[in-house]
Design an enzyme around this catalytic site. Structure first.
Site, short mmCIF file in Angstrom:
data_model
loop_
_atom_site.label_atom_id
_atom_site.label_comp_id
_atom_site.label_asym_id
_atom_site.label_seq_id
_atom_site.Cartn_x
_atom_site.Cartn_y
_atom_site.Cartn_z
N LYS A 93 -5.78 11.36 -12.20
CA LYS A 93 -6.76 10.30 -11.97
C LYS A 93 -7.34 9.78 -13.28
O LYS A 93 -7.60 8.58 -13.42
CB LYS A 93 -7.87 10.80 -11.04
CG LYS A 93 -7.39 11.11 -9.63
CD LYS A 93 -6.70 9.93 -8.97
CE LYS A 93 -6.32 10.20 -7.52
NZ LYS A 93 -5.57 9.08 -6.91
N ASN A 134 -2.40 4.03 -3.59
CA ASN A 134 -3.31 4.91 -2.86
C ASN A 134 -2.81 6.34 -2.76
O ASN A 134 -3.60 7.28 -2.68
CB ASN A 134 -3.55 4.33 -1.46
CG ASN A 134 -4.19 5.32 -0.52
OD1 ASN A 134 -5.36 5.66 -0.65
ND2 ASN A 134 -3.40 5.81 0.45
N ILE A 171 0.84 -1.20 0.00
CA ILE A 171 0.00 0.00 0.00
C ILE A 171 0.87 1.24 0.00
O ILE A 171 1.71 1.43 0.89
CB ILE A 171 -0.92 0.05 1.24
CG1 ILE A 171 -1.69 -1.24 1.42
CG2 ILE A 171 -1.88 1.24 1.14
CD1 ILE A 171 -2.51 -1.28 2.71
N TYR A 215 -4.83 17.10 -10.53
CA TYR A 215 -5.47 15.96 -9.88
C TYR A 215 -6.40 15.25 -10.85
O TYR A 215 -6.39 14.02 -10.97
CB TYR A 215 -6.22 16.43 -8.64
CG TYR A 215 -6.74 15.31 -7.77
CD1 TYR A 215 -5.88 14.60 -6.94
CD2 TYR A 215 -8.09 14.98 -7.75
CE1 TYR A 215 -6.35 13.57 -6.14
CE2 TYR A 215 -8.57 13.96 -6.94
CZ TYR A 215 -7.69 13.26 -6.14
OH TYR A 215 -8.17 12.24 -5.33
N THR A 275 -10.60 13.18 4.89
CA THR A 275 -9.17 13.04 5.09
C THR A 275 -8.50 14.40 5.07
O THR A 275 -9.14 15.44 4.86
CB THR A 275 -8.55 12.17 3.98
OG1 THR A 275 -8.75 12.84 2.72
CG2 THR A 275 -9.20 10.79 3.93
#
Length: 257
Positions: free
Chosen positions: A164, A93, A9, A160, A197
């Protein structure tokens, strides 16, 4: 014999990554956490979960140098006995929203950093992972943590959104490649929902002038629309365990089974 599962991870020291690592350790997985800093809470949890077969290795690795990170990962995987594991999974991640602003006012170094961490690193790590585990006996999976912003554009978020979207599309390409390979890996670029987060805190604290959509993120927080990292991690790991994982290489955690 108890099944043995290895999970790697990135961004495992906080947020969603930490929550996934915690839940996997509790389930007895062998976990490699790759982050800029180690997390003592994970180390303590791994110690308590040793009886369940859990093992934890934590690397301090800056993904802004993805070539070095990928080489380290490849070398490390080649030292392991691939026959030991019933499954091996890479979870890409780590990511960054940078400083939200129109592309015309972006700082070049910050823009480059966001793309290295958000797109180049996942691609290079995936390449290293697939190459090093090609002859392993167990099921091989790659889970890329994507975002709705990779599929729906937002102003002042070009780095971003671009990272993605690139993650989604390279996952599609790799899925085609692996479908033709013996013991080919299954790969999914998964939108995990909206999570409370540090990234959300950063978006809510951005300049309203440079990031007009800030109010949207403030509203989601105020109206209780955000999953906790633990809740989101449980949903993501449940998706990872689905029998049809990989059937759709670009997916959303809310997709029906």
């Amino acid at each position: 014999m108890t099944a043995s599962h290895l999970t790697l991870i990135t961004g495992a020291s906080r947020g969603l990554g930490q929550a996934m690592a915690e839940q996997l350790l509790q389930a007895g997985h062998v976990v490699l956490g790759i982050s800029r800093k180690q997390n003592p809470e994970l180390a303590a949890l791994a110690g308590r979960a040793e009886a369940a077969g859990a093992e934890l290795t934590q690397w301090e690795q800056d993904l802004s140098d993805p070539v070095a990170a990928a080489a380290r990962l490849s070398d490390w995987l080649k030292t392991l006995d691939g026959q030991r594991f019933d499954s091996v999974t890479l979870i890409n991640n780590a990511g960054t929203v940078g400083n939200p602003a129109p592309l015309s006012s972006a700082v070049a170094a910050e823009l480059s950093l966001a793309l290295r961490i958000g797109l180049e690193a996942p691609m290079l790590l995936t390449s290293a992972f697939l190459g090093a585990t090609r002859e392993w006996r167990g099921a091989r999976k790659v889970l890329n943590i994507s975002s709705g912003l990779g599929r729906n554009a937002m102003g002042s978020q070009a780095p971003y959104c671009g990272a993605k979207a690139g993650m989604d599309h390279f996952s599609r390409a790799v899925a085609l490649e692996e479908a033709q390979a013996p013991n080919g890996a299954r790969i999914v670029s998964l939108a995990p929902g909206v999570i409370d987060t540090d990234m959300q805190v950063q978006l809510r604290g951005a300049s309203a002038e440079k990031f007009p959509d800030r109010t949207r993120f403030e509203k989601m927080k105020n109206e209780g629309m955000l999953d906790s990292p633990a809740t989101a991690a449980a949903k993501v790991l449940k998706y990872l365990a689905r029998e049809d994982f990989g059937a759709n290489p670009v997916a959303d955690v809310r997709d029906p089974a």
